[in-house]
Design a protein around this motif. Structure first.
Motif, PDB file in Angstrom:
ATOM      1  N   LYS A 109      -1.596   0.417  -6.583  1.00 13.59           N
ATOM      2  CA  LYS A 109      -0.933   1.476  -7.324  1.00 13.59           C
ATOM      3  C   LYS A 109      -1.458   2.847  -6.882  1.00 13.59           C
ATOM      4  N   TYR A 110      -0.656   3.865  -7.040  1.00  7.76           N
ATOM      5  CA  TYR A 110      -1.020   5.263  -6.770  1.00  7.76           C
ATOM      6  C   TYR A 110      -1.181   5.610  -5.301  1.00  7.76           C
ATOM      7  N   ASN A 111      -0.807   4.721  -4.380  1.00  9.58           N
ATOM      8  CA  ASN A 111      -0.949   5.035  -2.960  1.00  9.58           C
ATOM      9  C   ASN A 111       0.393   5.039  -2.222  1.00  9.58           C
ATOM     10  N   ARG A 112       1.490   4.940  -2.952  1.00 10.91           N
ATOM     11  CA  ARG A 112       2.800   4.820  -2.321  1.00 10.91           C
ATOM     12  C   ARG A 112       3.208   6.135  -1.687  1.00 10.91           C
ATOM     13  N   PHE A 115       0.845  -1.193   0.000  1.00  5.56           N
ATOM     14  CA  PHE A 115       0.000   0.000   0.000  1.00  5.56           C
ATOM     15  C   PHE A 115       0.884   1.248   0.000  1.00  5.56           C
ATOM     16  N   THR A 116       1.234   1.778   1.167  1.00  2.00           N
ATOM     17  CA  THR A 116       2.041   3.002   1.227  1.00  2.00           C
ATOM     18  C   THR A 116       3.538   2.722   1.141  1.00  2.00           C
ATOM     19  N   GLY A 117       3.927   1.487   1.500  1.00  2.00           N
ATOM     20  CA  GLY A 117       5.346   1.134   1.524  1.00  2.00           C
ATOM     21  C   GLY A 117       5.954   1.235   2.909  1.00  2.00           C
ATOM     22  N   ARG A 118       5.220   1.804   3.862  1.00  2.00           N
ATOM     23  CA  ARG A 118       5.766   2.018   5.213  1.00  2.00           C
ATOM     24  C   ARG A 118       6.025   0.714   5.965  1.00  2.00           C
ATOM     25  N   SER A 119       5.158  -0.279   5.794  1.00  2.00           N
ATOM     26  CA  SER A 119       5.379  -1.576   6.469  1.00  2.00           C
ATOM     27  C   SER A 119       6.643  -2.247   5.947  1.00  2.00           C
TER      28      SER A 119
END
Length: 181
Positions: free
Chosen positions: A137-140, A107-111
């Motif tokens: 896609k589009y939520n990074r 999703f965001t890449g934070r995990s």
């Protein structure tokens, strides 16, 4: 009212997982220096499915671990209620190994960023690859991309991806896109 749209049904999900396993076999051959690490809490179910299939297909023993990155998250101290950590079980050293990190949804890449920090406690891997079932896609928020992707889904921030796996106690393997209205 919540609207659910089926992204992957049982048969398509099975085909998708088989394809991901074939890609891993092409890139890792005998898996001699490769380990699989499933991200807690939901990535471990996918990691177990992939691990079982890879061992069947290759006839090799492949190391499998579970990684919890809760305390490495950048939002850990910003939450109202304390987060409960899950088990980390990496009963091997990842120093010099090729790590395939497995999660259900990117999703965001934070995990993933947190997981990479958490992984360092077990050594410095030679490489880290990311396998996800769904790439939103589009939520990074961070520059993180998956190496192996089951399906790319264009989503809005207000939407949620729900992964239902038999291993989690569901009747069938299905993936849904949920609109929170």
């Amino acid at each position: 009212m919540m609207q659910k749209k089926l992204i992957l049904d049982t048969d398509l999900l099975d085909i998708t997982i088989r394809r991901l396993c074939q890609q891993l076999i092409e890139n890792h051959n005998d898996f001699a220096d490769t380990v699989i690490i499933g991200m807690q809490p939901r990535g471990i179910f996918l990691a177990e499915i992939i691990h079982r299939k890879l061992e069947q297909d290759t006839g090799k023993t492949i190391l499998l671990g579970y990684l919890d990155a809760t305390f490495y998250r950048d939002d850990f101290r910003r939450r109202e209620t304390p987060v409960k950590a899950n088990e980390t079980r990496v009963p091997f050293i990842i120093e010099g190994k090729k790590v395939v990190l497995v999660d259900d949804v990117l999703f965001t890449g934070r995990s993933i960023r947190a997981a990479m920090d958490a992984m360092i406690a077990f050594g410095r891997p030679a490489t880290v690859e990311l396998l996800v079932l769904i790439d939103r896609k589009y939520n990074r928020e961070l520059p993180i991309a998956a190496d192996y992707i089951g399906k790319v889904v264009n989503t809005l921030t207000s939407q949620r991806v729900l992964v239902e796996l038999e291993a989690q106690g569901h009747k069938q393997n299905k993936i849904w896109l949920i609109n929170k209205d």
